[in-house]
Design a protein around this motif. Structure first.
Motif, PDB file in Angstrom:
ATOM      1  N   UNK A  65      47.964  38.661  57.977  1.00 42.04           N
ATOM      2  CA  UNK A  65      47.323  39.625  58.576  1.00 42.04           C
ATOM      3  C   UNK A  65      46.098  39.909  58.383  1.00 42.04           C
ATOM      4  N   UNK A  66      45.641  39.056  57.374  1.00 44.17           N
ATOM      5  CA  UNK A  66      44.052  38.936  57.137  1.00 44.17           C
ATOM      6  C   UNK A  66      43.719  39.898  55.883  1.00 44.17           C
ATOM      7  N   UNK A  67      44.433  40.187  55.027  1.00 44.97           N
ATOM      8  CA  UNK A  67      43.995  40.571  53.912  1.00 44.97           C
ATOM      9  C   UNK A  67      43.394  39.525  52.774  1.00 44.97           C
ATOM     10  N   UNK A  68      42.504  40.040  52.112  1.00 49.48           N
ATOM     11  CA  UNK A  68      41.719  38.902  51.133  1.00 49.48           C
ATOM     12  C   UNK A  68      42.783  39.237  49.707  1.00 49.48           C
ATOM     13  N   UNK A  69      42.968  37.884  49.082  1.00 42.69           N
ATOM     14  CA  UNK A  69      43.789  37.949  48.085  1.00 42.69           C
ATOM     15  C   UNK A  69      43.239  37.648  46.584  1.00 42.69           C
ATOM     16  N   UNK A  70      43.547  38.436  45.782  1.00 42.82           N
ATOM     17  CA  UNK A  70      43.029  37.997  44.351  1.00 42.82           C
ATOM     18  C   UNK A  70      44.274  38.202  43.469  1.00 42.82           C
ATOM     19  N   UNK A  71      44.429  37.134  42.648  1.00 39.34           N
ATOM     20  CA  UNK A  71      45.457  36.752  41.794  1.00 39.34           C
ATOM     21  C   UNK A  71      45.233  37.300  40.417  1.00 39.34           C
ATOM     22  N   UNK A  72      46.154  37.955  39.712  1.00 38.01           N
ATOM     23  CA  UNK A  72      45.977  38.484  38.591  1.00 38.01           C
ATOM     24  C   UNK A  72      47.088  39.440  38.404  1.00 38.01           C
ATOM     25  N   UNK A  73      46.921  40.271  37.021  1.00 43.39           N
ATOM     26  CA  UNK A  73      48.120  41.265  36.882  1.00 43.39           C
ATOM     27  C   UNK A  73      47.286  42.576  35.934  1.00 43.39           C
ATOM     28  N   UNK A  74      48.304  43.433  35.496  1.00 44.79           N
ATOM     29  CA  UNK A  74      47.493  44.464  34.712  1.00 44.79           C
ATOM     30  C   UNK A  74      47.379  43.844  33.173  1.00 44.79           C
ATOM     31  N   UNK A  75      48.079  43.004  32.770  1.00 44.25           N
ATOM     32  CA  UNK A  75      47.983  42.527  31.365  1.00 44.25           C
ATOM     33  C   UNK A  75      46.662  41.633  31.024  1.00 44.25           C
ATOM     34  N   UNK A  76      45.874  41.311  32.177  1.00 41.17           N
ATOM     35  CA  UNK A  76      44.698  40.377  32.077  1.00 41.17           C
ATOM     36  C   UNK A  76      43.399  41.103  32.441  1.00 41.17           C
ATOM     37  N   UNK A  77      42.843  42.017  31.700  1.00 42.29           N
ATOM     38  CA  UNK A  77      41.615  42.965  32.191  1.00 42.29           C
ATOM     39  C   UNK A  77      40.389  41.816  33.022  1.00 42.29           C
ATOM     40  N   UNK A  78      40.374  40.522  32.353  1.00 41.81           N
ATOM     41  CA  UNK A  78      39.199  39.887  33.100  1.00 41.81           C
ATOM     42  C   UNK A  78      39.452  39.697  34.276  1.00 41.81           C
ATOM     43  N   UNK A  79      40.923  39.224  34.590  1.00 45.29           N
ATOM     44  CA  UNK A  79      41.118  39.172  36.160  1.00 45.29           C
ATOM     45  C   UNK A  79      41.121  40.166  36.992  1.00 45.29           C
ATOM     46  N   UNK A  80      41.379  41.402  36.320  1.00 47.32           N
ATOM     47  CA  UNK A  80      41.115  42.781  36.864  1.00 47.32           C
ATOM     48  C   UNK A  80      39.792  43.074  37.296  1.00 47.32           C
TER      49      UNK A  80
END
Length: 283
Positions: A42-57
């Motif tokens: 649908x055209x969304x931008x994807x960021x991979x990560x989760x709530x347990x890794x602050x640097x990815x957040x």
């Protein structure tokens, strides 16, 4: 651009779709890209990560002015949401919309409601503008409890009335809060426009199914056992039973005007919900 967490769940997915329909640019934070293939299309931008890794957040929050904080109910929920709020502060995000729950209260004996309130308070003290969304029992929950193969709905609600809400209306409120000004530092309890007993709700589902569906008002301990029979962990069965039990005493009977006030639309009625999902109820 908005960052949406929890985008592969029922509520998050509907919020993403309504934001896209409103012409907004969206980035979603997900753990597994395979679960978001339809959203990526649908055209969304994807960021991979989760709530347990602050640097990815923090990476996911770069360039984001407003974000939706929607996390799963787990024993780590408060810590995970605090991680997100801290990362948002470092990334200079200006506004966080927190997906909470009706009845969230720091003094609640119900763990999920207490955890939501703890995260709410942490957000309020962060210096970031906030909006709390506190929906009641979702109409769409009944798609599971009243599946086509079932002849009985087992829920611990007794004969209490419930101001159930359609997740499409929750998404409409979230979309308005994210895209408009004037919602900072507010909390909205989001309900439907009518309070029905589960007997009344099940009767309407029976009509669209074309065969009888019966409501069985089970005791909380029996509800927990049924959840575990359906494959839920004991922890989650305990938490959900604890969350649902006060509904039998009218904790979600009151009706608010949040949908009309914020989303500028009339709430979906339960009858409309059953018509819209008739094919699902029929199987």
């Amino acid at each position: 651009m908005f960052l949406i967490t929890g985008a592969t769940g029922n509520n998050g997915r509907e919020i993403v779709k309504q934001l896209l329909a409103a012409g907004q640019s969206i980035r979603i934070l997900i753990r597994d890209q395979k679960k978001a293939a339809d959203l990526k299309a649908l055209g969304v931008e994807i960021a991979t990560g989760d709530f347990d890794h602050p640097e990815r957040l923090e990476q996911a929050l770069q360039g984001i002015e407003k974000a939706l904080l929607l996390s799963a109910n787990t024993p780590q929920q408060v810590e995970q949401e605090q991680n997100f709020i801290n990362a948002a502060k470092r990334a200079r995000t200006k506004h966080i919309v927190k997906f909470s729950a009706a009845g969230a209260d720091i003094d609640s004996s119900i763990l999920i409601l207490k955890w939501h309130s703890q995260a709410e308070q942490y957000l309020e003290q962060s210096g970031i503008a906030f909006t709390h969304l506190r929906p009641t029992f979702f109409m769409q929950n009944l798609l599971q409890f009243a599946a086509p193969t079932q002849t009985e709905v087992y829920l611990p609600f007794a004969d209490a009335t419930i101001a159930m809400v359609d997740i499409r209306d929750i998404a409409a409120v979230a979309t308005a809060v994210l895209t408009e000004n004037g919602h900072a530092d507010k909390a909205y309890t989001i309900t439907g426009s009518e309070a029905l007993t589960m007997n009344q709700a099940v009767e309407q589902i029976s009509q669209v199914r074309g065969n009888l569906l019966k409501y069985v008002a089970v005791q909380p301990e029996n509800f927990k056992q049924r959840l575990m029979q359906w494959g839920q962990s004991e922890w989650f069965a305990d938490a959900l039973t604890e969350l649902f039990t006060p509904i039998a005493h009218g904790s979600q009977s009151a009706i608010t005007t949040a949908i009309a006030d914020v989303a500028k639309k009339q709430p979906v009625t339960f009858n409309q919900f059953t018509q819209d999902y008739a094919s699902v109820f029929k199987g």
